[in-house]
Design an enzyme around this catalytic site. Sequence first.
Site, short mmCIF file in Angstrom:
data_model
loop_
_atom_site.label_atom_id
_atom_site.label_comp_id
_atom_site.label_asym_id
_atom_site.label_seq_id
_atom_site.Cartn_x
_atom_site.Cartn_y
_atom_site.Cartn_z
N ARG A 165 -61.01 -24.24 -88.02
CA ARG A 165 -60.29 -24.10 -89.43
C ARG A 165 -59.01 -25.03 -89.43
O ARG A 165 -58.30 -25.33 -88.52
CB ARG A 165 -59.86 -22.50 -89.60
CG ARG A 165 -60.77 -21.38 -89.74
CD ARG A 165 -60.49 -20.12 -89.81
NE ARG A 165 -61.44 -18.94 -89.80
CZ ARG A 165 -61.90 -18.46 -88.82
NH1 ARG A 165 -61.46 -18.67 -87.41
NH2 ARG A 165 -62.68 -17.58 -88.65
N LYS A 189 -58.59 -16.21 -86.45
CA LYS A 189 -58.07 -15.16 -87.27
C LYS A 189 -57.78 -13.66 -86.51
O LYS A 189 -58.65 -13.73 -85.62
CB LYS A 189 -59.17 -15.01 -88.44
CG LYS A 189 -58.96 -15.82 -89.58
CD LYS A 189 -59.92 -15.52 -90.71
CE LYS A 189 -59.75 -16.19 -91.90
NZ LYS A 189 -60.78 -15.86 -92.98
N HIS A 257 -62.26 -27.75 -95.37
CA HIS A 257 -63.08 -26.58 -94.88
C HIS A 257 -64.71 -26.63 -94.85
O HIS A 257 -65.20 -26.11 -94.19
CB HIS A 257 -62.68 -25.23 -95.73
CG HIS A 257 -63.10 -23.82 -95.00
ND1 HIS A 257 -62.69 -23.39 -93.83
CD2 HIS A 257 -64.16 -22.94 -95.34
CE1 HIS A 257 -63.14 -22.48 -93.38
NE2 HIS A 257 -64.16 -21.91 -94.22
N ARG A 260 -65.92 -27.82 -91.70
CA ARG A 260 -66.19 -26.70 -90.85
C ARG A 260 -67.85 -26.15 -91.03
O ARG A 260 -68.77 -25.74 -90.21
CB ARG A 260 -65.25 -25.46 -91.08
CG ARG A 260 -65.51 -24.28 -90.30
CD ARG A 260 -64.36 -23.30 -90.32
NE ARG A 260 -64.44 -22.06 -90.00
CZ ARG A 260 -64.69 -21.40 -88.82
NH1 ARG A 260 -64.56 -22.03 -88.14
NH2 ARG A 260 -64.89 -20.17 -89.04
N HIS A 283 -66.76 -16.15 -85.95
CA HIS A 283 -67.06 -15.12 -86.88
C HIS A 283 -67.22 -13.59 -86.01
O HIS A 283 -67.78 -13.48 -84.92
CB HIS A 283 -68.38 -15.49 -87.42
CG HIS A 283 -68.48 -16.29 -88.58
ND1 HIS A 283 -69.34 -17.16 -88.73
CD2 HIS A 283 -67.06 -16.86 -89.32
CE1 HIS A 283 -68.94 -18.04 -89.78
NE2 HIS A 283 -67.61 -18.03 -89.81
N TYR A 292 -75.74 -19.67 -93.28
CA TYR A 292 -75.97 -20.96 -92.92
C TYR A 292 -77.36 -21.23 -92.79
O TYR A 292 -77.90 -22.24 -93.03
CB TYR A 292 -75.32 -21.57 -91.85
CG TYR A 292 -73.96 -21.75 -92.01
CD1 TYR A 292 -73.16 -22.54 -92.81
CD2 TYR A 292 -72.82 -20.68 -91.33
CE1 TYR A 292 -71.85 -22.69 -92.74
CE2 TYR A 292 -71.67 -20.69 -91.64
CZ TYR A 292 -71.14 -21.74 -92.40
OH TYR A 292 -69.67 -21.93 -92.49
#
Length: 311
Positions: A165, A189, A257, A260, A283, A292
């Site tokens: 990110r 995150k 982004h 990514r 994730h 994806y």
Amino acid sequence: MNEILAIGHPEVMAERQRWLATLTQERRLSAKTVEAYERDTRQFLTFLTGHLAGPPRLADIRSLRPADLRGFLAQRRKHGAGARTLGRGLAGLRSFLRYLEKNGLANAAGAQAVRSPKQPKSLPKPLTDGEALKVVTADAQLAEEPWIAARNAAVLTLLYGCGLRISEALGLTPNDFAGNRSSLRVNGKGGKTRIVPLIAAATEAVATYSRICPYHLAADAALFRGARGATLQPAIIQREMQKLRAALGLPDSATPHALRHSFATHLLAGGGDLRTIQELLGHASLSTTQVYTGVDSARLLEIYDRAHPRA
């Protein structure tokens, strides 16, 4: 009537403030998520104030029915809120009610009984292999100062080459690249740490930038600097990407982004498995990574429609 009384009784507002504090301090949610949850619960308490003809007390929260929550969602939809906004709002309310239930102050069953709005499916829009390679090439950068062009290339290479990110890339320090490292420890995150492979192209791009950067790069300080030496801000890279879109004829979806997204999509197309890609992206849930597979299927169908003689 002051602002607090306008949307909730002081006993409710005090518990709400404690709940928001736990989101930041204990659950370590991002500032933007906490801000959104604060706004969603404020809107709900405002709705209840009109619905009940007075600021709601804890007793009112305890007696909430699914119909009350559906009424709130219907009002928000009437004012233009989409499915994603409504879904997030309901998630915030559920979190607040679970907090109250945990402390013996309410029952969260009513919120759990309300079905979340069906979310529209939207697939990430990755760049093609060729487009991504053009974006991360130092020669493609439009900055007049060579060190700034090298900086931009290094940041964008980390986004595409390591799946970072933009906040993760700008949070790196020279220490993260010290020695002959083959991997990066990334703080993502929620304070979660993951290890990602450090490809040679990224190492070389960072080394080139570090060598010609005019500012002293302390080992434990920010690696990437702005034109005046301060920590580089995401908005600057976003503006540079906007210039590159115009120069290279890329679509509006070509954002930092999107690099990514391209990292994940190209790995999957090359035979990478979802579990590994999930770990590399950081994730929390595999379902987030599974989007994806839709991108890859869409691309296969596009190729089929364009190339197959019976399509």
